[in-house]
Design an enzyme around this catalytic site. Structure first.
Site, short mmCIF file in Angstrom:
data_model
loop_
_atom_site.label_atom_id
_atom_site.label_comp_id
_atom_site.label_asym_id
_atom_site.label_seq_id
_atom_site.Cartn_x
_atom_site.Cartn_y
_atom_site.Cartn_z
N GLU A 117 0.84 -1.21 -0.02
CA GLU A 117 -0.05 -0.01 -0.06
C GLU A 117 0.71 1.22 0.00
O GLU A 117 0.59 2.08 -0.66
CB GLU A 117 -0.86 0.05 1.25
CG GLU A 117 -1.98 -1.08 1.05
CD GLU A 117 -3.02 -1.52 2.41
OE1 GLU A 117 -4.00 -1.43 2.35
OE2 GLU A 117 -2.12 -1.84 3.38
N GLU A 137 -3.98 -9.74 3.42
CA GLU A 137 -4.51 -9.79 4.45
C GLU A 137 -5.85 -10.73 4.68
O GLU A 137 -6.40 -10.94 5.69
CB GLU A 137 -5.19 -8.22 4.46
CG GLU A 137 -4.27 -7.03 4.84
CD GLU A 137 -3.51 -6.51 3.66
OE1 GLU A 137 -3.05 -5.48 3.75
OE2 GLU A 137 -3.49 -7.14 2.71
#
Length: 263
Positions: A117, A137
């Site tokens: 990210e 995730e």
């Protein structure tokens, strides 16, 4: 108690280099989040900086991910707490995304979860051939919360982004290049060298024109093409008020190299 420095930056000529140094794998801890946010503010306010490079210390990781050990404190405490944690994680990455200067991620190792990210918040990504990049995730029963569900599909398309997020499987550097997730793949140990070379090339040009071009692309991308063309025209109008455009055009006509001075 003295605060440990886990994010530092230095400036050589007009290039700022940000280093995340949180061993062993440069996890996005609370200290990294807070210091990265402060560093982004400092660089954004430094008119001498024309290009920004972000990288990780060591050879193992760019940023291996978020601080998962802190996640239990967020579990089952209500929607608002986890929402605020997501916004807190997003803040420094948003600041990097919105810097007026072009930004380059030199991905020298694992870039997973929050590391991916962070790389997504940069304008250009350079990956070493041995790295893995992705958003794992889902394997923890959650999904990316630091901008991954928004920036990844805008970069590689919805279908590929969904596949990456739904499976949690990381990509090799070459696979990432094939889908447009990274711009360049370089040999191990040479991502920072390549980033500096690219930054030096970019830094030769006018700061206002770089900034206006970046804003035109970023703002126009979120708009319908007709609105985006108006956005482009507005920034085009602004860049023509700078000293550098006058210098650049005159230098071209006079067949000499321009001397850009605007900040």
């Amino acid at each position: 108690m003295k605060k440990i420095q886990v994010v530092s930056w230095s400036k050589q000529q007009n290039i700022a280099t940000v280093i995340i140094d949180n061993p062993p794998v440069n996890v996005l801890s609370a200290e990294v989040i807070e210091q990265l946010s402060a560093v982004a503010d400092e660089i954004g306010n430094d008119s001498d900086v024309k290009v920004v490079i972000l990288t990780g210390a060591g050879e193992k990781a760019f940023v291996a991910g978020g601080d998962i050990k802190g996640f239990p404190d967020w579990t089952g405490k209500g929607v608002e707490l986890a929402k605020q944690k997501s916004l807190w994680l997003q803040e420094p990455l948003n600041k990097i995304d919105r810097l007026p200067q072009p930004t380059i991620a030199a991905i020298n190792g694992f870039a997973l979860g929050g590391g991916c990210e962070l790389a997504l918040s940069c304008d250009i990504r350079i990956a070493e051939e041995q790295i893995k990049i992705g958003l794992p995730e889902i394997k923890l029963g959650l999904f990316p919360g630091a901008g991954g569900t928004q920036r990844l599909p805008r970069l590689v398309g919805k279908a590929k982004a969904k596949e990456m997020i739904f499976t949690g499987e990381p990509l090799t550097a070459e696979e990432a290049k094939q889908i447009g997730l990274v711009n360049h793949v370089v040999p191990k140990g040479s991502s920072l060298k390549k980033a500096v070379e690219l930054a030096e090339k970019i830094s030769r040009y006018s700061s206002p024109s770089l900034s206006f071009a970046k804003r035109s692309i970023d703002n126009g991308f979120e708009q319908h093409v007709d609105e985006g063309l108006v956005t482009e025209a507005e920034y085009f109008g602004q860049v023509f008020q700078t000293k550098d455009v006058k210098e650049g055009v005159e230098a071209f006509i006079q067949k000499r190299k321009p001397n850009f001075v605007d900040r």
